[in-house]
Scaffold this active site. Structure first.
Site, PDB file in Angstrom:
ATOM      1  N   ASP B 131       0.855  -1.183   0.000  1.00 19.07           N
ATOM      2  CA  ASP B 131       0.000   0.000   0.000  1.00 19.07           C
ATOM      3  C   ASP B 131       0.891   1.234   0.000  1.00 19.07           C
ATOM      4  O   ASP B 131       1.467   1.599   1.028  1.00 19.07           O
ATOM      5  CB  ASP B 131      -0.916   0.014   1.234  1.00 19.07           C
ATOM      6  CG  ASP B 131      -2.007  -1.055   1.146  1.00 19.07           C
ATOM      7  OD1 ASP B 131      -1.778  -2.087   0.479  1.00 19.07           O
ATOM      8  OD2 ASP B 131      -3.078  -0.853   1.751  1.00 19.07           O
ATOM      9  N   LYS B 203      -6.698   3.539  -3.679  1.00 20.08           N
ATOM     10  CA  LYS B 203      -7.153   3.510  -2.291  1.00 20.08           C
ATOM     11  C   LYS B 203      -7.314   4.947  -1.812  1.00 20.08           C
ATOM     12  O   LYS B 203      -6.525   5.817  -2.192  1.00 20.08           O
ATOM     13  CB  LYS B 203      -6.110   2.755  -1.465  1.00 20.08           C
ATOM     14  CG  LYS B 203      -6.321   2.743   0.031  1.00 20.08           C
ATOM     15  CD  LYS B 203      -5.261   1.863   0.717  1.00 20.08           C
ATOM     16  CE  LYS B 203      -5.272   2.050   2.223  1.00 20.08           C
ATOM     17  NZ  LYS B 203      -4.204   1.303   2.903  1.00 20.08           N
ATOM     18  N   LYS B 239     -10.135   0.417  -2.898  1.00 18.60           N
ATOM     19  CA  LYS B 239     -10.096   0.225  -1.445  1.00 18.60           C
ATOM     20  C   LYS B 239     -10.368   1.530  -0.716  1.00 18.60           C
ATOM     21  O   LYS B 239      -9.487   2.376  -0.611  1.00 18.60           O
ATOM     22  CB  LYS B 239      -8.727  -0.330  -1.019  1.00 18.60           C
ATOM     23  CG  LYS B 239      -8.596  -0.529   0.503  1.00 18.60           C
ATOM     24  CD  LYS B 239      -7.260  -1.155   0.879  1.00 18.60           C
ATOM     25  CE  LYS B 239      -7.062  -1.175   2.387  1.00 18.60           C
ATOM     26  NZ  LYS B 239      -5.739  -1.689   2.770  1.00 18.60           N
TER      27      LYS B 239
END
Lengths: 489, 303
Positions: B131, B203, B239
């Site tokens: 991430d 995300k 996400k």
């Protein structure tokens, strides 16, 4: 490699039925609300009202005749002196109470509106009923401030008002008509549309509950004739009508030369103008809200879409995609986006227009819904491409979930095409450029112009049209004007 | 490439998803789906190997109970690079992935060499998913080329590990920025080679900046993913992270995904929730559906 979760969900995720399950009792044989009491019609005549989603009969509704109209007008006239002399503050108290009582009984009203009219519970719950309450709150606020609304003159009530309302937003239209009239000190006779009488009668109960003086509001259910008798009555000082242009013209003839005041809120064929520089995803959202809201039974529905040529393909594609997510079905299901068409006759009208569109050479894109109920009046939402401005579907009001998509190349062309209509109720402009919004909006012959949004309503905002869409404004400070006579100081 | 976004209508559409009523069967199924999409996350300075181990246990078996059909595991456990090895060992053979934040999380304000090394180390320690944070400083000052270039370099450094690109939408502020950053991130990741379904996610947030994930922001990002799919046939994952605490919120997000991207995206392979407290609320609701009564907060383990 990352996600080999041991028990992934493979079944398709669908929404289960989510029916509004509260039961509402409906009197099998309804009465008329005259002089503060529910009374049997002297006409001794009734007609059936059905649930358009099931065709099941809901009740027999009283059909007011000449003697009933007489009694109601008399009750209103009798109540007038006292009501109009009451101080604004006192009148406001009643209106506030009505608003609060509508809120308290909101669920009951919403369910009733849905089973009687076919609109999705989501809309009656989130839009119709809250807005109806808001109108009473809003005009309650004006009741003791009328002098400020008309500086330099003394506003006096018009008198006895005959108010004839349509079936698309039954309770909301009742609120639009009654709230300003009562705030200004008038007394009223309300005539709901024949297919949707039930919430208006429930409103009569509310008036009893809040102790509104007898005769200030009278509610006459009935058919077209009832409305005509009412409008023709000598003791009526003002006629307010929302409905078809055809009936509007009739009423104009009836009231001409009688000294009666008249306001008309009639049909529309409103244009949504979509420029290439707009936020397209959001515009598609607005187009959908503009035409499919309330099954398209909306006088200001954005039923003509003008798209700037370069983005036509993209818009059609996204519109199709969005159409695919709409859920047509049981109006009582909280996940329903489009409910039933209000009546069999309206369904025939809409189907007739769809046929004419196909026949005249436009291309139909329609949602296919599996498993529509076998009974009831259903029409899948659709739109037409390859529409010519001369096509019937591009000119006449359809009052159903049918959109006509056309194109333009320059702002001038967009404006002239949008204005090329006998109607002038509403319009939408979609562009990211502020200056363009104002430039285009001021050239559109429409009573309401929404910019980068559509079908937004608020009690404080005036609503009404030009040309064959009628005259007079409802909502906002402007909505007071049709209900006052202005005298010198 | 600027795409106008109109906030008012985005909000109206986002609100419409919360009006869907998810009941009975579809609630039961939706809750399990949500559970299987959670990236169970702990990102604190005080994180310990023991805490991560217990989190991993929770990830594999969210609730020790007899329930039919059995509950799914969550999708992944998300930790700092220093704890990747601990997580990797604890999750061995479970099917639950290890995700590691990297690239100088959460600010990304470090030299690119340091950020890339951060990624390489996390991958070496066994992270299945990285991430990353984008360089918001560069983005907001208009150096979008620099941002894109960095994303491309990070994707290369990831090797076979999946990549989630954190835009930190709370710092981008406007929905237009969110859209620009989404398009930019997707294209930058794609510039280094073909993307298989679920290999690249965008995300919303680190969870360290408020506001974190919101429905309007997520909707704009989903629309970017949808448009990219229309153009290329490549499915990018999504996400939302931070701020999704209740099962009800999670269901609203699932409705939004279903009605914006379609059923194909309703899989942990393409949609994740970055959350921690969400897990127990989902469990509470599942139990409510089973037994008819609500569980107390202490009925479920904390991590």
């Amino acid at each position: 490699m990352a996600t080999t979760n041991k028990n992934q969900n493979t079944a398709k995720w669908e929404y289960s039925p989510a029916l509004e399950s509260t039961k509402v009792t409906i009197e099998s044989k309804s009465k008329l609300f005259i002089g503060g009491k529910f009374v049997s019609p002297k006409s001794r005549s009734w007609f059936a009202t059905v649930n358009p989603a099931t065709e099941a009969k809901l009740a027999d509704v009283a059909c007011a005749g000449k003697a009933d109209v007489e009694a109601a007008v008399k009750a209103a006239k009798t109540a007038l002196p006292k009501w109009s002399r009451l101080s604004g503050t006192e009148r406001a108290k009643y209106l506030y109470r009505v608003a609060r009582r509508i809120q308290e009984r909101a669920r009951e009203f919403a369910i009733l509106e849905t089973i009687d009219g076919g609109k999705p519970i989501k809309e009656s719950r989130d839009i119709d009923i809250p807005l109806a309450a808001q109108h009473f709150f809003y005009y309650a606020g004006w009741a003791d401030k009328l002098a400020y609304a008309f500086p330099g003159s003394t506003p006096a009530p018009v008198g006895v008002c005959a108010q004839i309302i349509p079936w698309n937003f039954p309770l909301l239209m009742a609120a639009w008509k009654l709230a300003p009239a009562l705030a200004c000190g008038n007394t009223c006779i309300l005539k709901p549309a024949e297919t949707t009488s039930l919430t208006a009668l429930r409103l009569g109960e509310v008036f009893q509950e809040v102790g509104l003086p007898e005769g200030v509001v009278n509610i006459l259910t009935g058919e077209g004739d009832t409305g005509r008798l009412l409008a023709q009555h000598n003791a009526v000082n003002k006629v307010a009508f929302t409905g078809s242009t055809e009936v509007g013209k009739l009423l104009m003839r009836e009231t001409a030369g009688t000294g009666k005041k008249l306001t008309l809120e009639l049909g529309g064929k409103s244009a949504n103008i979509l420029f290439a520089d707009a936020a397209i995803d959001q515009a598609v959202e607005g187009i959908v809200a503009g035409i499919y809201f309330n099954q398209g039974h909306v006088c200001c529905a954005g039923s003509r879409l003008f798209v700037e040529e370069p983005i036509l393909e993209e818009v059609i594609y996204k519109l199709k995609q969005r159409l695919g997510t709409l859920r047509v079905g049981d109006p009582l299901d909280k996940n329903t986006d489009l409910g039933a068409i209000n009546s069999r006759s309206q369904l025939k009208v809409v189907e007739g227009y769809i046929r004419s569109g196909v026949k005249e050479g436009a291309q139909l894109h329609q949602l296919t819904t599996k498993r529509l109920p076998s009974k009831g009046f259903w029409c899948n939402p659709c739109f037409f491409t390859d529409v010519q401005p001369s096509h019937t579907i591009a000119r006449e009001e359809i009052f159903g979930p049918v959109l006509s998509v056309m194109t333009f190349r320059t702002p001038e062309e967009a404006i002239s095409r949008a204005n090329n209509s006998p109607y002038g109720l509403a319009a939408g402009v979609w562009t990211d450029k502020g200056a363009k919004i104002f430039e285009v909006a001021k050239k559109l012959d429409a009573g309401i112009v929404w910019c980068n949004t559509y079908n937004k309503f608020d009690a404080s905002s005036p609503f009404g049209g030009f040309k064959e869409s009628g005259f007079g404004r409802e909502g906002g400070m402007h909505g007071l004007r049709p209900y006052v006579r202005l005298g010198g100081v | 490439m600027r795409k106008p976004i109109d906030t008012v209508m985005v909000e109206q559409r986002a609100t419409s998803f919360t009006r869907r009523s998810i009941k009975t069967e579809s609630k039961q199924q939706g809750l399990r789906l949500a559970l299987s999409m959670i990236d169970l996350t702990t990102l604190e300075g005080k994180d310990s190997p023991e805490k991560v181990r217990s989190l991993c246990h929770k990830a594999i078996t969210p609730w020790e109970c007899e329930i039919e059909p059995p509950l799914p595991s969550v999708a992944a456990v998300c930790v700092y690079p220093s704890l990747v090895q601990v997580a990797k060992r604890a999750l061995e053979g479970s099917g639950v992935s290890v995700a590691s934040v990297a690239t100088g999380f959460p600010s990304g304000q470090y030299p690119i060499a340091v950020r890339l090394n951060d990624v390489v180390e996390a991958v070496k320690s066994g992270a299945d998913e990285i991430d990353m944070v984008i360089n918001r400083g560069a983005f907001l000052s208009g150096c979008t080329e620099e941002v894109a270039d960095e994303i491309a370099q990070v994707r290369v450094a990831c090797g076979k590990s999946h990549l989630k690109i954190i835009l930190e939408t709370g710092e981008l502020e406007t929905l237009e920025n969110v859209r620009i950053a989404s398009d930019l991130a997707i294209r930058a990741a794609a510039s280094t080679g073909p993307i298989n379904d679920g290999e690249v996610f965008i995300k919303t947030s680190t969870g360290k900046v408020s506001p974190a994930a919101t429905m309007p922001v997520t909707l704009v990002m989903l629309e970017a993913i949808r448009d990219y799919y229309e153009e290329t046939g490549v499915r990018i994952g999504m996400k939302p992270a931070g701020g999704i605490k209740t099962a009800k919120q999670a269901l609203h997000y699932l409705v939004m995904v279903k009605e914006t991207l379609g059923d194909d995206w309703l899989t942990p392979n393409l949609f994740r929730f970055g959350a921690s407290s969400l897990t127990n609320d989902v469990l509470r609701q599942i139990r409510k559906q089973q037994t008819g009564s609500y569980a107390a907060t202490y009925d479920f383990s904390e991590a």
